[in-house]
Design an enzyme around this catalytic site. Sequence first.
Site, mmCIF file in Angstrom:
data_model
loop_
_atom_site.group_PDB
_atom_site.id
_atom_site.type_symbol
_atom_site.label_atom_id
_atom_site.label_comp_id
_atom_site.label_asym_id
_atom_site.label_seq_id
_atom_site.Cartn_x
_atom_site.Cartn_y
_atom_site.Cartn_z
ATOM 1 C CG ASP A 133 40.240 42.457 26.593
ATOM 2 O OD1 ASP A 133 40.075 43.639 26.246
ATOM 3 O OD2 ASP A 133 40.961 42.135 27.558
ATOM 4 C CG HIS A 134 37.521 45.716 27.764
ATOM 5 N ND1 HIS A 134 38.678 45.012 27.963
ATOM 6 C CD2 HIS A 134 37.136 46.133 28.999
ATOM 7 C CE1 HIS A 134 38.978 45.012 29.250
ATOM 8 N NE2 HIS A 134 38.049 45.686 29.895
ATOM 9 C CG ASP A 198 41.576 46.106 32.850
ATOM 10 O OD1 ASP A 198 40.681 46.325 32.004
ATOM 11 O OD2 ASP A 198 41.365 45.479 33.917
ATOM 12 N NE ARG A 506 35.681 46.635 39.163
ATOM 13 C CZ ARG A 506 36.783 47.225 38.694
ATOM 14 N NH1 ARG A 506 36.784 47.796 37.506
ATOM 15 N NH2 ARG A 506 37.875 47.270 39.414
ATOM 16 C CB SER A 701 37.264 51.308 35.398
ATOM 17 O OG SER A 701 38.020 51.575 34.255
ATOM 18 N NE ARG A 703 35.689 52.371 32.912
ATOM 19 C CZ ARG A 703 34.561 51.739 33.237
ATOM 20 N NH1 ARG A 703 33.423 52.396 33.345
ATOM 21 N NH2 ARG A 703 34.548 50.441 33.430
HETATM 22 C C1 MIC Z 1 36.488 47.015 34.194
HETATM 23 O O1 MIC Z 1 36.555 45.870 34.649
HETATM 24 O O2 MIC Z 1 35.805 47.920 34.699
HETATM 25 C C2 MIC Z 1 37.297 47.346 32.959
HETATM 26 C C3 MIC Z 1 36.359 47.612 31.863
HETATM 27 O O3 MIC Z 1 38.104 46.256 32.613
HETATM 28 C C4 MIC Z 1 38.149 48.564 33.300
HETATM 29 C C5 MIC Z 1 38.900 49.102 32.157
HETATM 30 C C6 MIC Z 1 38.097 49.983 31.266
HETATM 31 O O4 MIC Z 1 37.254 50.723 31.733
HETATM 32 O O5 MIC Z 1 38.369 49.960 30.070
HETATM 33 C C7 MIC Z 1 39.130 48.342 34.438
HETATM 34 O O6 MIC Z 1 38.910 47.519 35.272
HETATM 35 O O7 MIC Z 1 40.134 49.081 34.524
HETATM 36 FE FE1 SF4 Z 2 37.156 42.450 31.321
HETATM 37 FE FE2 SF4 Z 2 37.424 44.115 33.392
HETATM 38 FE FE3 SF4 Z 2 35.534 42.231 33.354
HETATM 39 FE FE4 SF4 Z 2 38.010 41.518 33.601
HETATM 40 S S1 SF4 Z 2 36.851 42.730 35.044
HETATM 41 S S2 SF4 Z 2 36.499 40.549 32.263
HETATM 42 S S3 SF4 Z 2 39.083 42.995 32.311
HETATM 43 S S4 SF4 Z 2 35.697 43.983 31.987
#
Ligand code: MIC
Ligand code: SF4
Length: 812
Positions: A133-134, A198, A506, A701, A703
């Site tokens: 999805d990312h 995530d 966010r 995140s 991550r």
């Molecule tokens: C996000 O909303 O910041 C992400 C991208 O979904 C991250 C995960 C990632 O960095 O791959 C999260 O929320 O954990």
């Molecule tokens: Fe994707 Fe993270 Fe955004 Fe949700 S908050 S849509 S999981 S990047």
Amino acid sequence: GATKVAMSKFDQDSYINYQRIEDNLAVVRQRYVALALSKDESRLPPPRSASACIAAGSLIQPDDLNRPLTLSEKILYGHLDNPHDADIRPGASYLKLRPDRVACQDATAQMALLQFMSAGLPTVAVPTTVHCDHLIEAQIGGVKDLARAKDINKEVYDFLATCTAKYGIGFWKPGSGIIHQIILENYAFPGGLMIGTDSHTPNAGGLGMIAVGVGGADAVDVIADLPWELKCPKRIGVKLTGKISGWTTPKGASLSIPPPLPRVLLDGISADGNHPADVILKVAGILTVKGGTGAIIEYFGEGVTSLSCTGMATICNMGAEIGATTSLFPYNERMGGYLDATGRSEIRKYAERFQHNLRTDENAEYDQVIEINLSELEPHINGPYTPDLATPLSKFAQAVKDNNWPDKLSVGLIGSCTNSSYEDMSRSASIAEEAAAHGLKVQSGFTITPGSEQIRATIERDGQMEKLESVGGVVLANACGPCIGQWDRQDVPKGTKNSIITSYNRNFTGRNDANTATHAFVASPDLVTAMVFGGSLSFNPMTDSLKGADGKEFKFSDPSGKELPPRGYDAGENTYAAPPADRASVNVIVDPKSDRLQLLEPFKPWDGKDPKDLPILIKAKGKCTTDHISAGGPWLKYRGHLENISQNCLIGAINEANGEANKVQNQFTGEWDGVPQVAAQYRDQGIGWVVIGDENYGEGSSREHAALEPRYLGGTAVITRSFARIHETNLKKQGMLPLNFKNPADYDRVKSDDKVDLIGIKDLAEGSEVTLRVHHKDGKTEDLPLTHTFNAGQIEWHRAGSALNRMAQAAK
Ligand code: MIC
Ligand code: SF4
């Protein structure tokens, strides 16, 4: 009779185990009795009724067998690896838990699976899924963008497809939708415990599941059949009341909550137009981005039943923004309805039989209680740059003026994992329909991200999509897209000040479009949709009118929409691949020349000495989120290649020495260079280094790249006023030392050109103190006390060089 209910239609051999919750709780409650009778010293918090008895001067009664437990306690203790001697002290001990399932998304799964591969195990120990999805960039529209992504990311998708097949993991292909929506539609169940790589994994709390965001290394533990460790959370209760304004005259459960509990009373203003997102926008404003740290947020009260299941999921999803371990709702009929609508009536019936374990006991205790009167709650708009800067809609136009935020609204973006349910889409479509009836089209850009293929197909069939497109909306792929900076934005040149408003969760600086001059605001999808017709931030759809094509003024009616599709969901295209029966013949390919994927080399073990004379790579000033430490957008490309992604290490952090990003001084050569460059220079000279950070360092995140990169570049420690939960664990897992200033004010005593010693690493023990000996440039030295949260097992990770190294040692 004995019921066996499958965890999901994709996991026909794994069953929901409500009996285990029942049995574990019996053990834990029994221990409370023993404690009350003073036979069990300690590894439990004192039961409240016992202290109440003491206060009342009476003897402790064995009716502590009925010590009231909150819902999160029930689910967590119900999943203890060993309830008999678990150390259960909220905020203090670590719980060893057995989650029911694991979920990973493509941007974090690559590193998680690369780590799992180095563990050399044949198959995952619990049901696990991977979701693509990312990595899909928004450019033109859903269909073309998806085709382009499949092409660009072929190597990574092939790796994930074969790796999941090999190890027995379910694979959701690109186009299937966003992890959290798919989990809610297919896998989440009341009373379950899951972890996901995530931070928005808590979304599943909308179905009464404890779902916690973790780094990849935590996921590796669970799929390798080790218990998962979680700091025993505290509990924040959020009481939702409906129309009554009776918080000041508490009755029932709240009467027996002993003072002095901090309570926050809210001064709502207007009654109409509420969306579940407003609940959490308000909670975020109260608790701030770190107010939920170390706690599970449990919603209760009669207001709960006025929220839809997907609305509850929205609230839980965004609880990640206040640092909460997770958020949770008790089982109720709205969840039951959603289970029915998504083809899981068996689970509903089973849950109803165990309902007593799926809600909070009367008189249960929270560490803090907040009350929100839903009838008095006003819509909020949060931002810019931080999700906790909450402004009520009625005061927003003035705030735009006072702060000189760009009033013109460039783009409104709805959808994402946060707000993309059928109900959300229907409500937005109702607003679009009303605008269209007055001959209006959008005045700003307008994008729609369906959360899943199922939502996309259903709103296409039921007409909402057409309504959104007919006013000028662009439907993007079922993917994260602009939410994580996968946005080839063309309407505004980089560096230009502008405003956007999203229904995402966010809004950190530069997150959506890599433009630090973009002011990103967060609001409910209702509000975002209405505002794209006004075209400006100062348009208040609740009070202001718009002029229709016929010259007549009109005001928007309250948005309305169906909670669940009356004709049922349309599954859309089949985008799921189950692991094959013959897994031995599957080959996982990592090309050594690839710039996207790289096998991992184990990190070196600790040398056994207290680190000395370390330079400070960067003293980060102000907010330092994981987006600052390891940016998204174009960098997502390298999530499977540690060496390449390390080139973004801390490039968004602001250097206190010069107020600039990605410009630090090499303390040995005096040259100024980028952060990753200077880090590598130190590493190549065999010099360890530290990072100094402010509050809530690493928020955002899950991550683990934000921890792997500094480790890969030779970092030793990160010393801050405080950490966000997931990031702190990620650092420990990779062999780094997350340390805290015992006196937060000491942050100011350290200068960017100091050198530091870390005294006490040799004797690191649970609860021990470490001394930061600071050698200032002028020759003066001072000692500052540091604390840490390592437990005995985690100290072994540091000694071994990483948790993975430790796992390999233990297997020998
Ligand atoms: C996000 O909303 O910041 C992400 C991208 O979904 C991250 C995960 C990632 O960095 O791959 C999260 O929320 O954990
Ligand atoms: Fe994707 Fe993270 Fe955004 Fe949700 S908050 S849509 S999981 S990047």
